[in-house]
Design a protein around this motif. Structure first.
Motif, short mmCIF file in Angstrom:
data_model
loop_
_atom_site.label_atom_id
_atom_site.label_comp_id
_atom_site.label_asym_id
_atom_site.label_seq_id
_atom_site.Cartn_x
_atom_site.Cartn_y
_atom_site.Cartn_z
N ASP A 40 10.54 57.26 78.59
CA ASP A 40 10.50 58.69 78.28
C ASP A 40 11.74 59.12 77.50
O ASP A 40 11.66 59.89 76.54
CB ASP A 40 10.38 59.52 79.57
N LEU A 41 12.91 58.61 77.90
CA LEU A 41 14.15 58.95 77.21
C LEU A 41 14.11 58.46 75.77
O LEU A 41 14.49 59.18 74.84
CB LEU A 41 15.33 58.34 77.96
N ASP A 82 11.38 57.83 73.99
CA ASP A 82 10.35 58.57 73.27
C ASP A 82 10.83 59.95 72.82
O ASP A 82 10.34 60.48 71.83
CB ASP A 82 9.09 58.73 74.13
N LYS A 83 11.78 60.52 73.52
CA LYS A 83 12.28 61.86 73.21
C LYS A 83 13.46 61.84 72.23
O LYS A 83 14.11 62.86 72.05
CB LYS A 83 12.69 62.58 74.49
N SER A 99 18.05 61.87 71.92
CA SER A 99 18.33 62.27 73.30
C SER A 99 19.61 61.59 73.78
O SER A 99 19.99 60.53 73.30
CB SER A 99 17.16 61.89 74.20
#
Length: 122
Positions: free
Chosen positions: A87-88, A90-91, A94
């Motif tokens: 998730d990190l 993909d964002k 960040s």
């Protein structure tokens, strides 16, 4: 009576922290001053503060071609689980880690760049 700064300094070296705290409070009351640094002085030193910065945020700006390797590197650096690391990544952009010492930040940056990611230290 002559002002003898050397004897005053010698006395201060022998004083306890609570004694020094009481002294500061007494001086503030007697001379109606504050020992706190003025905000304007801290603001003026902003340019010097950037040069002497000792904590950095490691920001993943671009993932690159090897997304799986970047996820593994993020997981190793942060200690997060696989899903949280993914998730990190993909964002991106960040922040991977905040408030890191310069040597550690450089090491993290090198690990991420080694697997093809782009990293910025802030």
């Amino acid at each position: 009576m002559a002002f003898d700064k050397d004897s005053i300094i010698a006395s201060l070296k022998e004083a306890s922290i609570s004694d020094l705290n009481d002294l500061v409070k007494a001086i503030e009351e007697e001379f109606d001053v504050s020992a706190a640094a003025p905000v304007a002085v801290a603001g003026a030193a902003g340019g010097d503060a950037a040069a002497a910065k000792d904590e950095f945020d490691v920001e993943l700006t671009e993932v690159g071609q090897e997304k799986v390797k970047v996820i593994k590197a993020v997981r190793e650096i942060t200690g997060l689980g696989l899903k949280d690391s993914k998730d990190l990544v993909d964002k991106a952009p960040s922040v991977v880690k905040e408030g890191v010492a310069q040597a550690d930040a450089d090491e993290m940056k090198a690990k991420l760049e080694e697997v093809g990611a782009s990293v910025t230290l802030k």
